[in-house]
Scaffold this active site. Structure first.
Site, PDB file in Angstrom:
ATOM      1  N   LYS A 124       0.818  -1.207   0.000  1.00 27.13           N
ATOM      2  CA  LYS A 124       0.000   0.000   0.000  1.00 27.13           C
ATOM      3  C   LYS A 124       0.857   1.265   0.000  1.00 27.13           C
ATOM      4  O   LYS A 124       0.573   2.215  -0.754  1.00 27.13           O
ATOM      5  CB  LYS A 124      -0.927  -0.008   1.219  1.00 27.13           C
ATOM      6  CG  LYS A 124      -1.693   1.280   1.445  1.00 27.13           C
ATOM      7  CD  LYS A 124      -2.702   1.102   2.549  1.00 27.13           C
ATOM      8  CE  LYS A 124      -2.074   0.718   3.861  1.00 27.13           C
ATOM      9  NZ  LYS A 124      -1.281   1.828   4.453  1.00 27.13           N
ATOM     10  N   THR A 125       1.890   1.305   0.825  1.00 27.68           N
ATOM     11  CA  THR A 125       2.734   2.505   0.907  1.00 27.68           C
ATOM     12  C   THR A 125       3.419   2.780  -0.421  1.00 27.68           C
ATOM     13  O   THR A 125       3.534   3.932  -0.847  1.00 27.68           O
ATOM     14  CB  THR A 125       3.776   2.341   2.027  1.00 27.68           C
ATOM     15  OG1 THR A 125       3.105   2.060   3.259  1.00 27.68           O
ATOM     16  CG2 THR A 125       4.594   3.610   2.185  1.00 27.68           C
ATOM     17  N   GLN A 155      -8.838  -4.170   8.771  1.00 28.95           N
ATOM     18  CA  GLN A 155      -7.873  -3.752   9.787  1.00 28.95           C
ATOM     19  C   GLN A 155      -8.380  -2.546  10.580  1.00 28.95           C
ATOM     20  O   GLN A 155      -7.582  -1.812  11.165  1.00 28.95           O
ATOM     21  CB  GLN A 155      -6.522  -3.442   9.138  1.00 28.95           C
ATOM     22  CG  GLN A 155      -5.877  -4.661   8.487  1.00 28.95           C
ATOM     23  CD  GLN A 155      -4.484  -4.373   7.973  1.00 28.95           C
ATOM     24  OE1 GLN A 155      -3.548  -4.141   8.734  1.00 28.95           O
ATOM     25  NE2 GLN A 155      -4.326  -4.396   6.655  1.00 28.95           N
ATOM     26  N   ARG A 171       0.688 -10.067  10.694  1.00 27.40           N
ATOM     27  CA  ARG A 171       2.008  -9.499  10.997  1.00 27.40           C
ATOM     28  C   ARG A 171       3.107 -10.527  10.756  1.00 27.40           C
ATOM     29  O   ARG A 171       4.275 -10.176  10.638  1.00 27.40           O
ATOM     30  CB  ARG A 171       2.105  -9.057  12.469  1.00 27.40           C
ATOM     31  CG  ARG A 171       1.138  -7.997  12.957  1.00 27.40           C
ATOM     32  CD  ARG A 171       1.039  -6.781  12.083  1.00 27.40           C
ATOM     33  NE  ARG A 171      -0.055  -6.919  11.140  1.00 27.40           N
ATOM     34  CZ  ARG A 171      -0.209  -6.175  10.052  1.00 27.40           C
ATOM     35  NH1 ARG A 171       0.694  -5.268   9.744  1.00 27.40           N
ATOM     36  NH2 ARG A 171      -1.248  -6.353   9.250  1.00 27.40           N
ATOM     37  N   ASP A 188      -4.383   8.092   3.570  1.00 28.29           N
ATOM     38  CA  ASP A 188      -3.989   6.730   3.948  1.00 28.29           C
ATOM     39  C   ASP A 188      -4.766   6.291   5.194  1.00 28.29           C
ATOM     40  O   ASP A 188      -5.219   7.126   5.984  1.00 28.29           O
ATOM     41  CB  ASP A 188      -2.484   6.698   4.211  1.00 28.29           C
ATOM     42  CG  ASP A 188      -1.956   5.282   4.325  1.00 28.29           C
ATOM     43  OD1 ASP A 188      -2.658   4.338   3.903  1.00 28.29           O
ATOM     44  OD2 ASP A 188      -0.827   5.113   4.830  1.00 28.29           O
ATOM     45  N   GLU A 189      -4.907   4.983   5.369  1.00 30.21           N
ATOM     46  CA  GLU A 189      -5.577   4.404   6.544  1.00 30.21           C
ATOM     47  C   GLU A 189      -6.954   5.041   6.757  1.00 30.21           C
ATOM     48  O   GLU A 189      -7.328   5.431   7.867  1.00 30.21           O
ATOM     49  CB  GLU A 189      -4.710   4.574   7.800  1.00 30.21           C
ATOM     50  CG  GLU A 189      -3.313   3.992   7.703  1.00 30.21           C
ATOM     51  CD  GLU A 189      -3.279   2.471   7.699  1.00 30.21           C
ATOM     52  OE1 GLU A 189      -4.365   1.855   7.719  1.00 30.21           O
ATOM     53  OE2 GLU A 189      -2.172   1.900   7.684  1.00 30.21           O
TER      54      GLU A 189
END
Length: 765
Positions: free
Chosen positions: A55-56, A269, A619, A238-239
Site C-alpha cells: 500500500k505505501t 484492519q 504481521r 492513507d488508513e
C-alpha cells in the site's frame, strides 16, 4: 495527457519534462493492480489494500506519477496518521523528484497550518497556542475548581475524554447540554462550555479544536473553503478506515469540488472503534462517491500461503466487510502451530523454550514478536523470558511492575512494612484522589524536618501543625486511619493484604473513573498483581509481605539485560498494526481474552475483535504460533478457559496442534498441591526437564500420589537453579514428602526457605 486543461496550463514545461523522464521507473516494478491504482488520475478512487500488499508503495508512486503527468505538487495533499509515516512518505517521494509545495501531513498538522492563516476570522489571534493533553487536563481541573466540583468524585481525565468524544462527533457545548441526560452529563456540559470559553480567553486550542475550528471556518467562510479546494485538487488519504467523523467531514468539504480523492485502507484492519474511528467512512465511500473506481490489492508480499489462508479464513466470518481474498506467490511455509497449555505459566515457559530453539537456529531475537490482547498478560511472559535469559523490549507500554497502578498498590504495601518510606507515602497520600494537595504535603514535610521526625509521624500528629487547615487536617486523619487499618491486617497471606488494600482504598472504583478503555487494562493489571501474590503464597512456606516486596524488586530488575542487545518484542495486538516480524506468537487465544469479555454482547464489537485477530495473524512473515491455556488465573482465582472461537475458524489441514496441557506449573485445579511435568505428549520430540531428580517410576503416577516425593534427592551443599532467584547453594534440607523444604543461599536475593513441592528447583552440574 489525461489531466484537465486548467491544470496543464499552470505547469511549466521544465517541471513537466523533469517528471516525464522518471515516469517509467515509477511503474517498472509494480503489479497490474498497483499500476491501475497508481495511474488513475481524475475522479474518486478507493484502494482496498490487504495486509502486506504494498500500500505505501502505491501511495508514494501515485504521488510521483501525478507529478510526472503534469500535476503541480502545490495541488497535492497527502494525509497520513502519524508524523513518522508522513516523514517516511516524504522521503520516498523525494526518490522521484523534489516536491516543493506538496503537503504531506497528518490531519492535525494540516489543520494547524490552515488555522495559522485564517483563525482570526473566528476571533482568535494567529499566534494561538496548542494545548497538549497535560495542559488540557490542568485547564479542566481549574474549571472544576471554579464550579466547586470535587476531583475525587469527578475524575478530570474522564471529563477530558467525554469532551474529546463530543468534539470528534462535532457536538458543541450547547448541543451537548441539550442532549445531556443525567447528573454526570449535565456537569460535563457545564465544564465543557466553561472550558471552551477559557481556551478562547487564552487564545488556545486543544488537539480536537484543530479539526473543529477548521470545519467552522470552512462552513462559515466559503471563500476560505474555495481557496483550499482549488489548492488541494488531488487528495490522498492513507488508513481511511481509521478516520473519525470530524476528519471525514474535513475530507468531504475539501474534495467536494474536484472529487479527485484517493483513499487507501483496509476495512479488515479497522481496530480503533473504541477511540472514535468509524469503519463506515471506508465502507460507505462508494455511496459518497458513486462514480468511484475501486482497486483491490490482494497480492501479499509478506507472508506464507499458510499464514494468509489462516488470516483469510478468520476474517471471512465477518459480515460487515468488503470482500477480498489475499494471495501470495511466497512459499507455502510451515503450518500454523496451535499450542494447548495447562495455564499461563506453562504457556509462557513453552513460548520461551521455543524462542530459544528458534534463536539457536539462527533467527535473531529482533525477528520474534509476542502479541497479547491485554497488557496484564505480559507479567508471566516477562518472568519466563528472564528465566531463559532472553532479552526483550515492551513496545507501547512499560514493564509490568513499572506500571502506575502497580506502583501505587506496591507503595501501600511498602507503607505496611515501613511507615517511614517517604517516597511511597508521598505517592499514595492523594492516590486515589482524596483532596490532600501538594501545598499541604509540603507543610507536613516542613514540619517533619523542623521537628526531626518522619513524614508519617507528621501525619499522625497533624493536629499539632498549625499551618495545616482544619479541613486538610480532617482529610489527613482519614488517610492515617486508612493506613493504620491496612497495617493491622495480618502480614500473611500476601494475597489477602493486597485485596484489603484494593478494598479499603476503593482503588478499582478509582480506576473505573478513568474512562472505559483506559480503566479496562489497568484493572486487569491490578488483578494480575493479585495473581502474583497468590502464586507467591503458594510457592513459599513462610510467605510474608517483606519477602514478596523483595521478590518484586528482583523480578523488576533488568540491569542484567545488555543495553542495545537484540531483543524479542512484546506488545499488544493494537500496537502491532503496521508492523511485521518473521516469527509471531499470539498468546491467550481464549474466549474472554480474544475476543475480549467486554465484546461478547455486541456483534459489532466481536467483529472488531476478529479484525484484531486478523491484524495479529498478518504481521507474521514465516511462522505463526497461537497459544491458549486450559485455565488461567484472574484476580487470584483459577478459571477454566475455552479456546477462542477464532481458532475454530482456521482450517484443520493447515494446523499443527501441539498438546502441552499435561505440563503443569505452580497450581492444580484447586491451587492446593503441585503437579509434575510428564513425558506423555502428542509431539514428544523435545526434551523435558523435570524439577526433581526422579527414578524410573512413571512420572504421571506422581501427580496423584505424593509418596513419589521420596525420590527427591536434594542434599546440603548442592548448587541449584531457581526460576526467579537464579543460582544458589542448598544450606539445609528439612522435612519429607509433601512437606519437604530447603534453605538456599542465592547469589541474588540472599537466603530463601522454599517448599520443594512448589519451588521448581533444578540441580546445576
Amino acid at each position: 495527457m489525461l489531466v484537465c486543461g486548467k491544470i496543464i496550463q499552470c505547469i511549466s514545461v521544465k517541471i513537466r519534462g523533469e517528471f516525464q523522464k522518471i515516469s517509467m521507473p515509477i511503474l517498472n516494478d509494480v503489479t497490474d493492480k498497483q499500476r491501475e491504482a497508481i495511474t488513475h488520475i481524475e475522479g474518486p478512487l478507493l484502494v482496498v489494500a490487504g495486509a502486506g500488499s504494498g500500500k505505501t508503495r502505491v501511495i508514494t508512486r501515485r504521488i510521483g506519477y501525478l507529478m510526472s503527468q503534469g500535476v503541480n505538487p502545490y495541488n497535492i495533499l497527502a494525509i497520513t496518521f502519524t508524523n513518522k509515516a508522513s516523514d517516511e512518505m516524504s522521503e520516498r517521494v523525494k526518490q522521484f523528484s523534489s516536491h516543493k509545495g506538496l503537503w504531506v501531513s497528518t490531519f492535525h498538522k494540516m489543520c494547524s497550518r490552515i488555522l495559522r492563516s485564517n483563525i482570526d476570522r473566528l476571533g482568535y489571534s494567529k499566534d494561538f497556542v496548542i494545548y497538549d493533553t497535560t495542559d488540557q487536563l490542568n485547564r479542566v481541573k481549574s474549571v472544576m475548581a471554579e464550579l466547586k466540583l470535587d476531583t475525587a468524585q469527578w475524575k478530570p481525565s474522564t471529563i477530558v475524554s467525554s469532551i474529546s468524544n463530543a468534539k470528534n462527533k462535532l457536538i458543541s457545548p450547547e448541543v451537548f447540554a441539550s442532549d445531556g441526560s443525567g447528573y454526570f452529563q449535565r456537569n460535563v456540559a457545564q465544564i465543557y462550555k466553561k472550558y471552551q470559553t477559557l481556551l478562547k480567553v487564552n487564545n488556545a486550542l486543544d488537539f480536537d479544536d484543530l479539526l473543529i475550528k477548521t470545519i467552522e471556518i470552512f462552513r462559515a467562510y466559503p471563500d476560505v473553503l474555495e481557496m483550499y479546494r482549488d489548492k488541494f485538487r488531488f487528495i490522498l488519504i492513507d488508513e481511511y478506515q481509521d478516520t473519525n467523523y470530524a476528519q471525514y467531514t474535513i475530507t468531504r468539504l475539501l474534495a467536494d469540488k474536484y472529487r479527485n480523492i484517493c483513499v487507501t485502507g483496509d476495512p479488515d484492519q479497522s481496530i480503533y472503534g473504541w477511540r472514535g474511528a468509524d469503519i463506515r467512512n471506508i465502507m460507505d465511500f462508494e455511496k459518497d462517491y458513486p462514480d468511484a473506481k475501486v482497486v483491490l490489492l490482494e497480492q501479499n508480499y509478506r507472508s506464507t500461503k499458510h499464514i494468509l489462508h489462516a488470516a483469510s479464513s478468520v476474517i471471512q466470518q465477518n459480515r460487515y466487510r468488503k470482500q477480498k481474498t489475499l494471495w501470495t506467490e511466497n512459499m507455502q511455509g510451515e503450518k500454523i502451530k496451535i499450542i494447548y497449555c495447562e495455564n499461563e505459566h506453562g504457556e509462557a515457559d513453552e513460548i520461551a523454550r521455543l524462542i530459544k530453539e528458534i534463536n539457536n537456529k539462527g533467527v535473531k531475537y529482533s525477528g520474534i514478536a509476542l502479541f497479547y490482547r491485554t497488557n496484564a498478560q505480559s507479567r508471566v511472559l516477562e518472568i519466563y523470558l528472564r528465566n531463559h535469559g532472553i532479552p526483550y523490549t515492551i513496545i507501547g507500554g512499560v514493564e509490568f511492575y513499572q506500571r502506575k497502578e502497580i506502583k501505587d498498590i506496591l507503595s501501600y504495601l511498602r507503607l505496611c512494612v515501613n511507615p517511614r518510606d517517604e517516597m511511597a507515602l508521598e505517592r499514595v497520600i492523594n492516590t486515589p484522589t482524596r483532596g490532600i494537595g501538594n501545598i499541604t504535603v509540603k507543610k507536613l514535610k516542613d514540619w517533619a524536618k523542623k521537628n526531626d521526625t518522619s513524614l508519617f509521624n507528621a501525619i499522625r500528629q497533624v493536629d499539632s501543625i498549625s499551618e495545616v487547615s482544619n479541613k486538610s487536617a480532617q482529610l489527613i486523619k482519614r488517610f492515617y486511619v486508612l493506613i493504620s487499618t491496612i497495617q493491622g491486617v495480618p502480614k500473611s497471606p500476601v494475597e489477602d493484604i493486597i485485596k484489603k488494600v484494593i478494598e479499603e482504598t476503593r482503588y478499582i472504583e478509582f480506576l473505573r473513573e478513568a474512562g472505559e478503555k483506559e480503566s479496562e487494562d489497568r484493572i486487569a493489571n491490578v488483578g494480575e498483581l493479585v495473581n502474583a501474590a497468590h502464586e507467591y503464597d503458594m510457592v513459599y512456606s513462610e510467605s510474608n509481605l517483606q519477602g514478596f516486596l523483595e521478590e518484586v524488586t528482583l523480578v523488576s530488575d533488568v540491569d542484567e539485560l545488555e543495553d542495545g542487545a537484540e531483543s524479542v518484542t512484546l506488545m499488544t495486538l493494537h500496537t502491532a498494526k503496521g508492523l511485521e516480524f518473521p516469527i509471531v506468537f499470539i498468546t491467550g487465544m481464549e474466549e474472554g481474552l480474544l475476543p475480549h469479555s467486554e465484546s461478547k454482547h455486541s456483534d459489532e464489537e466481536i467483529e472488531e475483535e476478529r479484525r484484531l485477530c486478523y491484524v495479529g495473524i498478518t504481521r507474521a512473515m514465516r511462522e505463526l504460533f497461537l497459544t491458549h491455556t486450559r485455565r488461567r488465573m484472574r484476580n487470584g482465582q483459577i478459571n477454566p478457559c475455552n479456546p477462542s472461537r477464532f481458532l475454530d475458524e482456521i482450517p484443520k489441514e493447515i494446523l499443527d496442534e501441539i498438546d502441552k496441557t499435561n505440563r503443569n506449573y505452580l497450581y492444580d485445579n484447586y491451587g492446593a498441591k503441585p503437579l509434575y511435568s510428564t513425558m506423555s505428549e502428542n509431539n514428544a520430540t523435545s526434551k523435558t526437564t523435570f524439577n526433581f531428580d526422579l527414578d524410573d517410576t512413571d512420572v504421571s503416577d506422581l501427580a496423584s500420589d505424593m509418596s513419589g516425593e521420596d525420590s527427591v534427592s536434594f542434599s546440603g551443599g548442592e548448587v541449584v537453579s531457581h526460576p526467579i532467584f537464579g543460582i544458589g547453594r542448598i544450606l539445609e534440607v528439612c522435612g519429607c514428602k509433601e512437606k519437604a523444604s530447603v534453605k538456599v543461599r542465592f547469589n541474588v536475593g540472599g537466603v530463601k526457605h522454599l517448599m520443594l513441592a512448589y519451588a521448581k528447583l533444578e540441580k546445576v552440574k
